[in-house]
Design an enzyme around this catalytic site. Sequence first.
Site, PDB file in Angstrom:
ATOM      1  N   ALA A 261       0.853  -1.189   0.000  1.00 17.41           N
ATOM      2  CA  ALA A 261       0.000   0.000   0.000  1.00 17.41           C
ATOM      3  C   ALA A 261       0.886   1.234   0.000  1.00 17.41           C
ATOM      4  CB  ALA A 261      -0.894   0.009   1.241  1.00 17.41           C
ATOM      5  N   MET A 262       0.257   2.404  -0.149  1.00 11.80           N
ATOM      6  CA  MET A 262       1.041   3.637  -0.237  1.00 11.80           C
ATOM      7  C   MET A 262       0.322   4.766   0.481  1.00 11.80           C
ATOM      8  SD  MET A 262       3.695   5.178  -1.268  1.00 11.80           S
ATOM      9  CE  MET A 262       3.921   6.890  -0.832  1.00 11.80           C
ATOM     10  N   ASN A 264       0.018   8.001   0.345  1.00 12.87           N
ATOM     11  CA  ASN A 264      -0.226   9.322  -0.244  1.00 12.87           C
ATOM     12  C   ASN A 264      -1.129  10.155   0.667  1.00 12.87           C
ATOM     13  OD1 ASN A 264       0.825   8.095  -2.759  1.00 12.87           O
ATOM     14  ND2 ASN A 264      -1.146   7.032  -2.698  1.00 12.87           N
ATOM     15  N   GLU A 297      -0.241   2.573   7.001  1.00 10.71           N
ATOM     16  CA  GLU A 297      -0.357   3.717   6.076  1.00 10.71           C
ATOM     17  C   GLU A 297      -0.963   4.922   6.795  1.00 10.71           C
ATOM     18  OE1 GLU A 297       1.350   3.166   3.529  1.00 10.71           O
ATOM     19  OE2 GLU A 297       1.354   0.991   3.743  1.00 10.71           O
ATOM     20  N   HIS A 300       1.604   6.676   8.874  1.00 13.22           N
ATOM     21  CA  HIS A 300       2.551   7.473   8.076  1.00 13.22           C
ATOM     22  C   HIS A 300       2.116   8.941   7.991  1.00 13.22           C
ATOM     23  CE1 HIS A 300       5.778   5.134   6.440  1.00 13.22           C
ATOM     24  NE2 HIS A 300       5.037   4.290   5.762  1.00 13.22           N
TER      25      HIS A 300
HETATM   26  N1  BAL Z   1       6.013   3.960   1.613  1.00  9.17           N
HETATM   27  C1  BAL Z   1       5.847   2.782   0.835  1.00  9.17           C
HETATM   28  C2  BAL Z   1       4.808   1.871   1.362  1.00  9.17           C
HETATM   29  C3  BAL Z   1       4.869   1.812   2.825  1.00  9.17           C
HETATM   30  O1  BAL Z   1       5.892   1.473   3.413  1.00  9.17           O
HETATM   31  O2  BAL Z   1       3.924   2.170   3.475  1.00  9.17           O
HETATM   32 ZN    ZN Z   2       5.634   2.409   5.177  1.00  5.34          ZN
END
Ligand code: BAL
Ligand code: ZN
Length: 893
Positions: A261-262, A264, A297, A300
Amino acid sequence: PVTVYRKDYQPYPYDIPEVALSFDLAPDATEVRCAMQVRRKPGASADAALVLDGEELELVSVGVDGAAWPADRYRLSEHRLELLGLPASAAVEIVSRCKPSANSTLMGLYVSGGNFFTQCEAEGFRRITWFADRPDVMSRYRVTLRALPDYPVLLSNGNLIASRQLPDGRNEVEWEDPFPKPCYLFALVAGKLTHRETTVKTASGRDVLLQVYSDPGSETKTEWALDSLLRALRWDESRFGLELDLDRFMVVAVHDFNMGAMENKGLNIFNAAYVLADPDTATDANYEGIESVIGHEYFHNWTGNRVTCRDWFQLSLKEGLTVFRDQEFSADMMASGMDAAEAASARAVKRIDDVVALRAAQFPEDAGPMAHPIRPESYQEIGNFYTATVYEKGAEVIRMQHTLLGEEGFRAGMDEYFRRHDGQAVTCDDFVAAMESVYTRQHPGRDLSVFRRWYRQAGTPRVAVKLDHDAATRRCTVTLTQECPLVGVEKKAGADYVKAPYHIPFAIGLLDREGRPLTLRHEGEARETALLELTTQSQQWVFEDIAERPVPSLLRDFSAPVIVDYAWTDEELALLSAHDRNPFARWEAGQEFATRQILALAEARQAGRTLQADASFIATWRALLTDPAIDAAYRARALALPSEKTLAERMRQVDPPALAVARDFLRAELGRQLAAEFRQAFDANQTPGEYSPAPVPAGKRALKNLALSHLMAAGEPDAQRLAEQLYAQAGNMTDSMAALSALINFGQGEYPQQALAEFYDKWRDNPLVVDKWFALQASARSTTVQTARELLGHPAFTLRNPNRARALIFQFCLNNARGMHHPDGSGYEFWAEQVLALDALNPEIAARLARALDNWSRFVPALRAPMQAALQRVRAHEGLSRNVQEIVSKALE
Ligand code: BAL
Ligand code: ZN
C-alpha cells in the site's frame, strides 16, 4: 550504472512552494500541465539551473511567467530538463504527455481494470511530469482532473473544493491539499468505483470523513478495512496524541500494485489484498494483515508525511518508525479486552510473529551481498532498498530506543521530534537527537552516541554469553561479549574500515533448576528481568544471592536484533520451554531445541544415516501441547517448527532439500508419536458459529490446523477423513485453505486433486482467492519445475499482475525447497527466465524476484554452480533494468 552516495547530499537550490497540476485524463495519452511557483533559495548561485527529473514523457511546452521559454534556455536530455537563467522568482509551466495504458511498470500514472491510479514513491512522479523528484522539495498542491463520464470518481490528495461538468461532456474536479508535501506523496485515482464511508469526530471534536473505495460489487468486503481505519485513528490519538489533520481520509483498493500500500496524503492507495475481506474469501492472516497495513499507512500521516525524509537514504526514518508503530497497534488491538495474563500472551504472540518474519527475511539479507545499514550509504536504484533491513530491522532499532527510554520516555521523545520537525524533511539523526534529549535527561552523563552505530553499520551482531557461578559467595557473573563480522560490501571497504561495538539492550532472567524465577539483585536493584546495556565489546554484571548455578533466560522479548551464542544443554532448553515466565523466551527455548533436532536430522540425511527423533524433544513438545495454562494462539506458535529459511541461516553450507526432508520427518514423527494429543487439540479447538477474526478464535484455528497438518503428515489413519470433512464443511477461508493445503501436501487418492479443481471453479472470478490457489500449488511438496511451468500456462496466469506473479513464481522460487533447488539446476533456469520476462514489464517486481538467489555462495557446492550460472545468465542479458542489474551484480561480486 550510477551509484548515489549519502555523503554527496546537496540541498536543492530552489523552493517550490506552490504546484498546480491539471490532468486531461485519457488512457493512451494524458496531458499534464504542471504550474510551479519557484524561488531561488537565499545563498544559491544565480546560475543554478532548475533541474527537473522526467521519464517516459513527451515534452509539449515550457513556459516562464506566462511566455514560452526559449529553446536555448533549457536543456532536455533523456531523464532531465534543465531551465537556465531563471529569475530569482518565477512561475514555471511545463506541459507534457504520458501514456498510462502502456505503463506496465505500475510506477507513475497507469491503468488497472480500466481505472487510473498512481504510484510515486520513490521516484514515480517523474513519470507523470518533469519535477524536482526528491523528498526535500515540499509544495502545496492544487490538482484539477478532467475526464470523460466513464470515470465518474475523480480523486486526489486533500479536500475536494470544486466539481463541475464541462461543455464537452467531461467532468472536472479540483482538489487542494493544505499541507506541503514531497511529490512522492502525490496521488490521483479516476474510474468506476464504489465506496463505504463513515463520519467520525476526532479527539478535538472535528468531524472527519473516512472512505474506502473499491471495485463495484466489492462493497461487502470493505467493512473490516473501514473499521480498522477507525481503530487506527483512535489508537494514534490515544497512544501518541496524534490526530488526523485533514477533513477527509480515503483508502482505494487496486488489483495491480507493486507494494502492499502507499501512504499518499489523504488518499492511500492499497493493493486490494490489504483491503478486501469477508469470511468466505479471506483468512485470519489476511484480516490481521489488513488491520496492520491500514494502520501502517494511516500512521505514516505523521511519521512520513508531516515529518518526511530529507533524502532516500533516510527511508528508515519513516519506515522503521512506522513499522514499529503498526506492530504496537496490532499488539494493542490483539490484547484489547483481555486480562493482564491473556494480554501478555497475546502481545508475545505478535512479538513472536514479528521476530519469525525478521529472522526469515532480514537475517539472511544482513548476511548476504545486499547487506546494508538501516540507513544505506549508497544505492544504484532506490527501489531496491525497500528492504527487510530498512523496514523490519529499522523497526527493531526504534523498538530498542523504546526499550531504553520506556513507554513514557519514548512518548516524550516523539513529542519532542514533532515539536522540532513538524513540516520538515529531516534525517534519522534528527530522530535520534530528539530521543537522546529525553535519554540524557533520564540518565545524566549518558547519550546515544554508541547507539547511533545501529544506523551506520550492517550485519547482525552476535552476543556470546558466559555464565559463572560461585557457590561460596552465592554470586552469578554474566559476561556479554559482542562481535559483528564484516558483511557484504564492508568486506571490500579496506583495512581502515573498522566496525565498532553497538549499544545493545539485553534483557535477561535467571531460573533455578526447578524452573522457578530467581530475583536478579544488582547494584541495589532487585528484578525478575534485568535490562543489561552492553555498550562496549565485553562487559560483566554480578548478581547476588544466587544459591546454585541458574539457567539463563536470554534476550527476553527479543530486546535487540542480535544472535545469541550460549551453550544450553537440551535439558535446560526443555526446562525453559516448560517454565520460563517470559513467554517470548519460553517460545525461543523450544525453537532452539527444535532447530538442533532438525539440523542434526539434516546432517544424518546428508550422511545417508537413518533418521530418528530424540525422545526428550518429543516429550518437550508433548508438554507444550498438553499444558492447560497456555492459550491456543501461543501454543500454535510454540509448537510450530522453525521455518526452512531460519534453519538455513544455521547451516554452514545450506542444503534446502536436506533441510526439507529433515523438517518433514520431524513433523511426521511428532504427528505419529503425539497422535492422540494432536487429535485432542484438533477436537478441542473447533470454532463453531459465526466467523470472527478475533485473536482467540483465530488462535484456536491455528492450533487445530497445525494439529491436522501433523496428523496428515504422519499418515494417521483417520486424518484424511478429518481433512476432507473440514474442507467440505469449512465456514471460512482459513479452514478451507488449511484443509486443502493438508490434502494436497499429504493426501492420498483422487480427492485432493478434485478438491483443487473444485476450489478453482468456485473462486475463478475472485482474483485474491485465485492467487491463493496458485500459491498453494506453487509451494506444495510435490510441485516440480514442470508443474510450475504448466501453471504458467494456465489461462488465469499473467505476469502483468504482481499479486499473481508473487503467488506462482515467487512462491515457487522462495518457498519450494525441493522444486526450486533440484540438483539439476532446472529451478534456477526457471528463475532466470522469469526474472528476465518480468524485467521487460516491471523492473521493481523483477528485482524482488532476482533476490531469491542472493545467498548462492553459502549453498552446498552441488547447488552453488548452477545458481551462479543462472545469475551470470541474467547479468549478461542485454537491456537489463538498473533494478535487476544492481541485484545480480552485487550477488556475483
Ligand atoms: N512507503 C511505501 C509503502 C509503505 O511502506 O507504506
Ligand atoms: Zn511504510
